[in-house]
Scaffold this motif. Structure first.
Motif, PDB file in Angstrom:
ATOM      1  N   UNK A 182      69.759  61.461  73.169  1.00  0.00           N
ATOM      2  CA  UNK A 182      70.311  62.375  74.166  1.00  0.00           C
ATOM      3  C   UNK A 182      69.909  61.868  75.538  1.00  0.00           C
ATOM      4  N   UNK A 183      70.901  61.550  76.359  1.00  0.00           N
ATOM      5  CA  UNK A 183      70.629  61.159  77.736  1.00  0.00           C
ATOM      6  C   UNK A 183      70.680  62.425  78.589  1.00  0.00           C
ATOM      7  N   UNK A 184      69.509  62.860  79.001  1.00  0.00           N
ATOM      8  CA  UNK A 184      69.379  64.075  79.804  1.00  0.00           C
ATOM      9  C   UNK A 184      69.070  63.655  81.235  1.00  0.00           C
ATOM     10  N   UNK A 185      70.065  63.810  82.100  1.00  0.00           N
ATOM     11  CA  UNK A 185      69.917  63.353  83.474  1.00  0.00           C
ATOM     12  C   UNK A 185      69.473  61.890  83.514  1.00  0.00           C
ATOM     13  N   UNK A 186      70.179  61.069  82.722  1.00  0.00           N
ATOM     14  CA  UNK A 186      69.985  59.612  82.635  1.00  0.00           C
ATOM     15  C   UNK A 186      68.771  59.194  81.814  1.00  0.00           C
ATOM     16  N   UNK A 235      82.060  54.458  73.632  1.00  0.00           N
ATOM     17  CA  UNK A 235      81.453  53.748  74.751  1.00  0.00           C
ATOM     18  C   UNK A 235      81.270  52.261  74.451  1.00  0.00           C
ATOM     19  N   UNK A 236      81.344  51.478  75.510  1.00  0.00           N
ATOM     20  CA  UNK A 236      81.091  50.047  75.425  1.00  0.00           C
ATOM     21  C   UNK A 236      80.464  49.604  76.742  1.00  0.00           C
ATOM     22  N   UNK A 240      78.684  54.389  83.546  1.00  0.00           N
ATOM     23  CA  UNK A 240      79.421  55.413  84.289  1.00  0.00           C
ATOM     24  C   UNK A 240      79.387  56.745  83.556  1.00  0.00           C
ATOM     25  N   UNK A 241      79.508  56.703  82.237  1.00  0.00           N
ATOM     26  CA  UNK A 241      79.483  57.932  81.450  1.00  0.00           C
ATOM     27  C   UNK A 241      78.114  58.601  81.504  1.00  0.00           C
ATOM     28  N   UNK A 242      77.056  57.824  81.364  1.00  0.00           N
ATOM     29  CA  UNK A 242      75.699  58.376  81.369  1.00  0.00           C
ATOM     30  C   UNK A 242      75.350  58.950  82.739  1.00  0.00           C
ATOM     31  N   UNK A 243      75.669  58.211  83.792  1.00  0.00           N
ATOM     32  CA  UNK A 243      75.316  58.667  85.142  1.00  0.00           C
ATOM     33  C   UNK A 243      76.214  59.807  85.614  1.00  0.00           C
ATOM     34  N   UNK A 244      77.397  59.923  85.036  1.00  0.00           N
ATOM     35  CA  UNK A 244      78.350  60.932  85.491  1.00  0.00           C
ATOM     36  C   UNK A 244      78.268  62.255  84.766  1.00  0.00           C
ATOM     37  N   UNK A 245      77.341  62.368  83.806  1.00  0.00           N
ATOM     38  CA  UNK A 245      77.204  63.613  83.036  1.00  0.00           C
ATOM     39  C   UNK A 245      75.733  63.970  82.885  1.00  0.00           C
TER      40      UNK A 245
END
Length: 231
Positions: free
Chosen positions: A102-106, A28-29, A35-40
């Motif tokens: 850990x990004x759990x639902x952002x 990631x950068x 986009x990665x965090x919000x999309x998963x």
């Protein structure tokens, strides 16, 4: 207290990694992080520095965990951010390397594993964290059994579409521990002398609860949890 081995910031120019995916790990950068965090729903992110010996020592265990999570079909993406991405480092309040979030639902949750940075430890912790923000308690017996085995926060809500209920769930998502739960069971209300919108904390094995009495926000809940469990 855990003995932490960390690498603090240093004014060193680091070489970058190439590609978008390395051994099940997303790179990631600034261009793809949001986009990665919000999309998963779940993204486990390693913030590291290539010059940091502790980051290098952990790399193989993190890669093993990524492969194991994929093998187990866990709903978690593994990712990494190198220290040269200074904006991401600052935005995520990273002050030492390696840092694992850990990004759990952002919502970022810090991995507090101390020296226990092994594949097994990562997978065990992630299994506990890949869950809804709150657990529904349907009976008094279920509530009592849970309290007997762990620290618990119970939100008593007859109206589970209320603004207060929604705020409680959002706040709960910030905590790795204790277990946050909800109930609308009348018998459970009576058992613990609770009213609608009461929030009560329980220490493991102690059915005498402590009522949360402040305005419901993240800062006050963090203070309540820390005073209840960690002091």
């Amino acid at each position: 207290m855990w003995k932490l081995y960390v690498c603090l910031f240093a004014t060193i120019v680091n070489s970058g990694l190439c590609g978008e995916l390395e051994d099940e790990i997303l790179v990631l950068n600034e261009n793809n992080f949001d986009q990665t965090i919000s999309g998963n729903e779940y993204v486990f992110v390693k913030f590291y520095a290539s010059w940091c010996v502790h980051s290098r020592n952990m790399a193989s265990e993190y890669a093993k965990a990524a492969k194991e999570a994929s093998k187990l079909q866990m709903p978690i993406k593994f990712a990494e951010v190198e220290s040269k991405n200074k904006d991401l480092i600052k935005r995520n309040n990273v002050t030492r390397y390696p840092t694992l979030l850990l990004f759990r639902r952002n919502t970022p949750i810090t991995y507090y594993g101390g020296d226990n940075r092994t594949c097994e430890a990562f997978i065990s912790w992630l299994k506990d964290q890949a869950r809804p923000a709150v657990k529904q308690l349907n009976t008094t017996e279920e509530a009592e059994a849970l309290i007997e085995n762990e620290d618990v926060i119970i939100g008593f809500f007859k109206n589970q579409s209320s603004t207060t209920f929604k705020k409680f769930v959002q706040i709960a998502d910030h905590f790795a521990t204790p277990t946050f739960t909800i109930t609308d069971n009348e018998e459970t209300f009576t058992r613990f002398n609770a009213m609608s919108s009461s929030i009560v904390g329980f220490l493991e094995g102690n059915l005498e609860g402590y009522f949360f009495k402040e305005e419901l926000n993240l800062d006050n809940m963090e203070e309540f949890v820390n005073s209840l469990i960690y002091e």
